[in-house]
Design a protein around this motif. Structure first.
Motif, PDB file in Angstrom:
ATOM      1  N   GLN A  17       0.842  -1.189   0.000  1.00 14.10           N
ATOM      2  CA  GLN A  17       0.000   0.000   0.000  1.00 14.10           C
ATOM      3  C   GLN A  17       0.884   1.248   0.000  1.00 14.10           C
ATOM      4  O   GLN A  17       0.409   2.350   0.226  1.00 14.10           O
ATOM      5  N   HIS A  53      -4.217  -1.191   5.178  1.00 19.69           N
ATOM      6  CA  HIS A  53      -4.563  -2.410   4.428  1.00 19.69           C
ATOM      7  C   HIS A  53      -3.328  -3.169   3.956  1.00 19.69           C
ATOM      8  O   HIS A  53      -3.451  -4.153   3.219  1.00 19.69           O
ATOM      9  N   ARG A  80      -2.758   0.596  -7.722  1.00 16.40           N
ATOM     10  CA  ARG A  80      -4.038   1.113  -7.231  1.00 16.40           C
ATOM     11  C   ARG A  80      -3.991   1.435  -5.736  1.00 16.40           C
ATOM     12  O   ARG A  80      -4.983   1.284  -5.030  1.00 16.40           O
ATOM     13  N   GLU A  82      -4.075   4.156  -4.064  1.00 18.16           N
ATOM     14  CA  GLU A  82      -5.065   5.135  -3.592  1.00 18.16           C
ATOM     15  C   GLU A  82      -6.442   4.480  -3.446  1.00 18.16           C
ATOM     16  O   GLU A  82      -7.166   4.753  -2.487  1.00 18.16           O
ATOM     17  N   GLU A  83      -6.783   3.623  -4.397  1.00 13.34           N
ATOM     18  CA  GLU A  83      -8.055   2.901  -4.297  1.00 13.34           C
ATOM     19  C   GLU A  83      -8.052   1.956  -3.105  1.00 13.34           C
ATOM     20  O   GLU A  83      -9.067   1.812  -2.418  1.00 13.34           O
ATOM     21  N   LEU A  84      -6.916   1.304  -2.867  1.00 10.37           N
ATOM     22  CA  LEU A  84      -6.821   0.386  -1.737  1.00 10.37           C
ATOM     23  C   LEU A  84      -7.070   1.121  -0.431  1.00 10.37           C
ATOM     24  O   LEU A  84      -7.746   0.598   0.462  1.00 10.37           O
ATOM     25  N   ASP A  85      -6.566   2.336  -0.341  1.00  5.83           N
ATOM     26  CA  ASP A  85      -6.790   3.131   0.862  1.00  5.83           C
ATOM     27  C   ASP A  85      -8.280   3.357   1.102  1.00  5.83           C
ATOM     28  O   ASP A  85      -8.753   3.295   2.236  1.00  5.83           O
ATOM     29  N   ARG A  86      -9.031   3.596   0.023  1.00  5.57           N
ATOM     30  CA  ARG A  86     -10.467   3.857   0.142  1.00  5.57           C
ATOM     31  C   ARG A  86     -11.293   2.581   0.265  1.00  5.57           C
ATOM     32  O   ARG A  86     -12.253   2.529   1.035  1.00  5.57           O
ATOM     33  N   LEU A  87     -10.956   1.558  -0.509  1.00  3.73           N
ATOM     34  CA  LEU A  87     -11.826   0.390  -0.644  1.00  3.73           C
ATOM     35  C   LEU A  87     -11.432  -0.800   0.217  1.00  3.73           C
ATOM     36  O   LEU A  87     -12.270  -1.657   0.502  1.00  3.73           O
ATOM     37  N   LEU A  91     -11.052  -4.572  -2.695  1.00  2.00           N
ATOM     38  CA  LEU A  91     -10.211  -4.294  -3.862  1.00  2.00           C
ATOM     39  C   LEU A  91      -9.204  -5.426  -4.076  1.00  2.00           C
ATOM     40  O   LEU A  91      -8.939  -5.820  -5.211  1.00  2.00           O
ATOM     41  N   ASP A  94     -10.984  -8.084  -5.825  1.00  2.21           N
ATOM     42  CA  ASP A  94     -11.267  -7.668  -7.206  1.00  2.21           C
ATOM     43  C   ASP A  94     -10.030  -7.776  -8.092  1.00  2.21           C
ATOM     44  O   ASP A  94     -10.120  -8.229  -9.238  1.00  2.21           O
TER      45      ASP A  94
END
Length: 169
Positions: A17, A53, A80, A82-87, A91, A94
């Motif tokens: 991350q 995460h 990804r 930044e997406e991992l931080d949010r999701l 993720l 996925d």
């Protein structure tokens, strides 16, 4: 004496991350292209607390590795961050699905913790040798900390690799 046919080992302590580790993966790709099988890049886990995460990502990587797609999985997750931080963990599942892995098995591995011992072992070894951040490299007995600045590290790794390979001839 080192077997001249064995590759030089480059251990890379990484948090999946970590934006700096994403940058480091470009250097690792260039080093793999330059040295091929003469350089064995080993991804080691060092999940940092500030990346909430990263521990789950390390476990998911180990399941992807068990399914034969570890490095592509790591690269896809790092792309990804930044997406991992949010999701979070959804993720990770996925990404496994997108790579054609058994995503349900990745999800189950996150629940049952089957790869936690490998992750904990990497982190403990890293701490024991002085790893404090990511990315950090170990090659030829030299610890190279890229957690604050990665400038020149690819070149330094290449110098060490060249020296170690030349010593085997």
């Amino acid at each position: 004496m080192t077997d001249p046919a064995s590759p030089v080992v480059l251990d890379v302590w990484c948090a999946l991350q970590c934006p700096d580790c994403r940058t480091a993966f470009n250097d690792l790709d260039a080093l793999r292209a330059r040295y091929g099988d003469a350089l064995d890049v080993q991804l080691r886990h060092f999940p940092l607390e500030r990346h909430r995460h990263a521990l789950a990502a390390a476990q998911a990587y180990e399941e992807a590795y068990a399914q034969g797609r570890g490095l592509p999985y790591a690269a896809a997750v790092l792309a990804r961050v930044e997406e991992l931080d949010r999701l979070g963990e959804p993720l990770l599942v996925d990404v496994a699905r997108e790579l054609g892995l058994d995503a349900e098995e990745v999800d189950t591995a996150l629940i049952d913790g089957r790869h936690l011992l490998v992750v904990d072992s990497d982190q403990a070894e890293g701490k024991a040798i002085g790893v404090t951040g990511t990315p950090t490299y170990l090659i030829g007995g030299e610890l190279l900390d890229g957690s604050k600045d990665q400038r020149g590290l690819r070149e330094r790794i290449a110098e060490i690799t060249d020296r170690l390979l030349a010593a085997r001839v």
